[in-house]
Design a protein around this motif. Structure first.
Motif, short mmCIF file in Angstrom:
data_model
loop_
_atom_site.label_atom_id
_atom_site.label_comp_id
_atom_site.label_asym_id
_atom_site.label_seq_id
_atom_site.Cartn_x
_atom_site.Cartn_y
_atom_site.Cartn_z
N ARG A 56 0.86 -1.18 0.00
CA ARG A 56 0.00 0.00 0.00
C ARG A 56 0.90 1.23 0.00
N PRO A 57 0.44 2.30 -0.58
CA PRO A 57 1.26 3.52 -0.62
C PRO A 57 1.46 4.09 0.79
N VAL A 58 2.60 4.72 0.99
CA VAL A 58 2.91 5.38 2.25
C VAL A 58 3.00 6.87 1.96
N ASP A 59 2.36 7.67 2.79
CA ASP A 59 2.40 9.11 2.61
C ASP A 59 3.78 9.63 3.00
N THR A 60 4.53 10.11 2.02
CA THR A 60 5.87 10.63 2.27
C THR A 60 5.98 12.11 1.92
N GLU A 61 4.84 12.76 1.87
CA GLU A 61 4.80 14.16 1.45
C GLU A 61 5.67 15.08 2.31
N ASP A 62 5.79 14.79 3.59
CA ASP A 62 6.55 15.66 4.49
C ASP A 62 8.04 15.35 4.52
N LEU A 63 8.47 14.29 3.85
CA LEU A 63 9.89 13.95 3.84
C LEU A 63 10.65 14.84 2.87
N GLN A 64 11.92 15.04 3.15
CA GLN A 64 12.77 15.89 2.31
C GLN A 64 13.68 15.07 1.40
N ASP A 65 13.43 13.79 1.25
CA ASP A 65 14.28 12.93 0.43
C ASP A 65 14.42 13.45 -0.99
N GLY A 66 13.34 13.88 -1.58
CA GLY A 66 13.38 14.35 -2.96
C GLY A 66 14.32 15.52 -3.13
N ASP A 67 14.22 16.51 -2.26
CA ASP A 67 15.10 17.67 -2.35
C ASP A 67 16.56 17.27 -2.20
N ARG A 68 16.83 16.40 -1.24
CA ARG A 68 18.22 15.96 -0.99
C ARG A 68 18.76 15.17 -2.17
N ASP A 69 17.97 14.25 -2.71
CA ASP A 69 18.44 13.43 -3.82
C ASP A 69 18.64 14.25 -5.09
N ILE A 70 17.77 15.19 -5.34
CA ILE A 70 17.91 16.05 -6.51
C ILE A 70 19.16 16.91 -6.38
N ALA A 71 19.40 17.48 -5.20
CA ALA A 71 20.59 18.30 -4.98
C ALA A 71 21.86 17.48 -5.15
N ALA A 72 21.87 16.25 -4.65
CA ALA A 72 23.04 15.38 -4.79
C ALA A 72 23.30 15.07 -6.25
N CYS A 73 22.25 14.82 -7.00
CA CYS A 73 22.40 14.52 -8.42
C CYS A 73 22.90 15.75 -9.18
N GLN A 74 22.39 16.92 -8.84
CA GLN A 74 22.86 18.15 -9.48
C GLN A 74 24.34 18.38 -9.18
N ALA A 75 24.77 18.08 -7.97
CA ALA A 75 26.18 18.25 -7.62
C ALA A 75 27.06 17.29 -8.42
N LEU A 76 26.57 16.07 -8.65
CA LEU A 76 27.32 15.08 -9.42
C LEU A 76 27.48 15.48 -10.88
N THR A 77 26.54 16.24 -11.37
CA THR A 77 26.53 16.59 -12.80
C THR A 77 26.76 18.08 -13.03
#
Length: 87
Positions: A56-77
């Motif tokens: 079942r889906p888990v509500d992860t709307e309040d987590l900051q994982d997306g922002d952190r992962d996008i920033a890490a990817c931008q730093a790599l590239t």
């Protein structure tokens, strides 16, 4: 691994890129080390004899994982030199 909305696509792409970098043993600085699909995660407990009652889906709307992962990817590239070094 299945975005529920379009605004989750950037996070998915960042996670996939980080997973590829780790799979090629380039050891990025991101949070992602190993990717598992829903199908694999549901199949894993069956090997030692456990059972899975679905998912079942888990509500992860309040987590900051997306922002952190996008920033890490931008730093790599961020630079051409970094891009050339990636697998």
């Amino acid at each position: 691994m299945t975005p529920a909305s379009d605004d989750q696509l950037a996070h998915l792409l960042a996670v996939l890129i980080q997973g590829q970098i780790e799979a090629a043993r380039s050891h990025g600085q991101g949070n992602v080390r190993t990717l598992f699909s829903r199908e694999v995660l549901l199949r894993l407990p069956l090997e030692p004899g456990w059972t899975a009652d679905g998912w079942r889906p888990v509500d992860t709307e309040d987590l900051q994982d997306g922002d952190r992962d996008i920033a890490a990817c931008q730093a790599l590239t961020a630079t051409r030199e970094r891009m050339v070094a990636l697998p």
